[in-house]
Design an enzyme around this catalytic site. Structure first.
Site, short mmCIF file in Angstrom:
data_model
loop_
_atom_site.label_atom_id
_atom_site.label_comp_id
_atom_site.label_asym_id
_atom_site.label_seq_id
_atom_site.Cartn_x
_atom_site.Cartn_y
_atom_site.Cartn_z
N HIS A 187 0.85 -1.19 0.00
CA HIS A 187 0.00 0.00 0.00
C HIS A 187 0.88 1.24 0.00
O HIS A 187 2.09 1.18 0.20
CB HIS A 187 -0.89 0.03 1.25
CG HIS A 187 -0.13 0.19 2.52
ND1 HIS A 187 0.64 -0.83 3.07
CD2 HIS A 187 0.02 1.25 3.36
CE1 HIS A 187 1.21 -0.41 4.18
NE2 HIS A 187 0.87 0.86 4.38
N ASP A 189 0.75 5.27 1.83
CA ASP A 189 0.07 5.99 2.90
C ASP A 189 -0.67 7.19 2.30
O ASP A 189 -0.09 7.94 1.51
CB ASP A 189 1.07 6.47 3.96
CG ASP A 189 1.69 5.31 4.73
OD1 ASP A 189 1.08 4.21 4.75
OD2 ASP A 189 2.78 5.49 5.30
N HIS A 244 4.75 0.21 0.13
CA HIS A 244 5.52 -0.58 1.09
C HIS A 244 4.62 -1.66 1.68
O HIS A 244 3.40 -1.65 1.51
CB HIS A 244 6.13 0.31 2.18
CG HIS A 244 5.17 1.24 2.85
ND1 HIS A 244 4.63 2.35 2.22
CD2 HIS A 244 4.62 1.25 4.10
CE1 HIS A 244 3.82 3.00 3.04
NE2 HIS A 244 3.79 2.34 4.19
N ARG A 255 7.43 -7.99 16.20
CA ARG A 255 7.82 -6.73 15.57
C ARG A 255 6.83 -5.64 15.98
O ARG A 255 5.62 -5.84 15.91
CB ARG A 255 7.85 -6.86 14.05
CG ARG A 255 8.31 -5.60 13.33
CD ARG A 255 8.33 -5.79 11.81
NE ARG A 255 8.89 -4.63 11.14
CZ ARG A 255 8.19 -3.55 10.81
NH1 ARG A 255 6.90 -3.50 11.06
NH2 ARG A 255 8.77 -2.53 10.21
#
Length: 316
Positions: A187, A189, A244, A255
């Site tokens: 996607h 942002d 990303h 994470r």
């Protein structure tokens, strides 16, 4: 692929602004160091996130009305192997929601607000350097949009369980999968700029303008800056928002990533800055639209869709 690293303490501001513009143009993602956000501020918000995500599922579900989510990304069927907290950067909302998120709400809200203040400061400095490097007359043309008290900026804390988690019956967000599971799909942002920080677990990948994926190395003490869709429009495509994704690559350690999404107010007009439009050689590539218009369009899209297409001007 070596991502640019920009030292924000550089005394030569002209050179610094040139470096920022070049990084935005060539990569759309870059690392900033010497950003003046203390390690204590960064570690405190990570500790608060770790404490929350370690709670039982039933406890976390109590925070669902206040920004907690699990697996679902948006409302159109996209899912990921993660759980998260997502809330507006409004201090009053954070204060109220903290009562349902943390056993120590004042401590939680303090950590969140201090981090937002620091990340917002970094975003404003980057945006001021951008307009300076682009030769925009209004030196605060972009930073004033996220300083607006009606700014629609967001803070998001993502938690990706280890890839070999096996207690899925206890925790519906546990994966139980092998390495290289998609934690968060491809996607861009939508906002102006993202200030991202993540712990020492790898997984973030971004694409070059040619569509080649590369891994973004962890650096827990510094920030990555990501160009968003709105900045692509403001720059009239001088910059391109970077696509990303996150892969879950660590089988033993979770994470954690923290994103400050710098956004304008809902009624803000999104249109190329005047200095970025020079017809007939470089006409405006977008029809004017408000941030609210764009958000409504996003709600009808899937995560990986190119959401700016309906707003483009097709110059023949």
């Amino acid at each position: 692929m070596e991502i640019p690293t920009i030292d924000l303490s550089m005394e030569n501001r002209t050179e610094l602004s040139k470096q920022v513009v070049k990084a935005c143009e060539e990569f759309g993602i870059f690392k900033v160091v010497n950003h003046n956000v203390s390690r204590e501020v960064i570690s405190r918000i990570e500790e608060e996130g770790t404490e929350f995500f370690a709670k039982s599922n039933s406890e976390k579900q109590q925070a669902k009305p206040f920004g907690y989510g699990c697996k679902n990304i948006g409302t159109n069927g996209d899912v990921g192997e993660l759980e998260y907290l997502l809330f507006p950067t409004n201090p009053q909302f954070i204060s109220e929601s903290s009562k349902s998120i943390s056993n120590h709400p004042n401590k939680f809200s303090g950590a969140i607000n201090n981090y937002i203040k620091g990340a917002k400061g970094v975003a404003c400095k980057i945006l001021d350097l951008v307009v300076e490097g682009l030769g925009v007359q209004d030196k605060f043309a972009l930073s004033k949009l996220i300083k607006d008290v009606e700014s629609d900026s967001l803070l998001r804390i993502n938690h990706y369980p280890p890839s070999m988690t096996t207690d899925s019956e206890m925790d519906p967000c546990a994966t139980g999968n092998t390495n290289n599971t998609i934690g968060f799909g491809e996607h861009s942002d939508p906002q102006i700029l993202t200030i991202m920080r993540f712990n020492d677990v790898a997984g973030l990948q971004a694409t070059t303008h040619d569509g080649i994926w590369f891994t973004v190395p962890p650096d827990p003490h510094n920030f990555y800056v990501i160009v968003g869709d709105a900045l692509q429009v403001f720059s009239n495509e001088r910059f391109t928002s970077v696509r990303h994704r996150v892969l879950i690559t660590d089988s033993l350690k979770a994470r954690t990533s923290i994103m400050y999404f710098g956004a304008p107010s809902l009624n803000c007009l999104i249109t190329p800055l005047p200095e970025m439009v020079k017809p007939p050689q470089n006409p405006s590539r977008y029809k004017p639209f408000t941030w609210e218009d764009y958000k409504k369009a996003m709600y009808s899209c899937r995560l990986g869709d190119s959401r700016l297409d309906p707003f483009k001007v097709h110059n023949d």
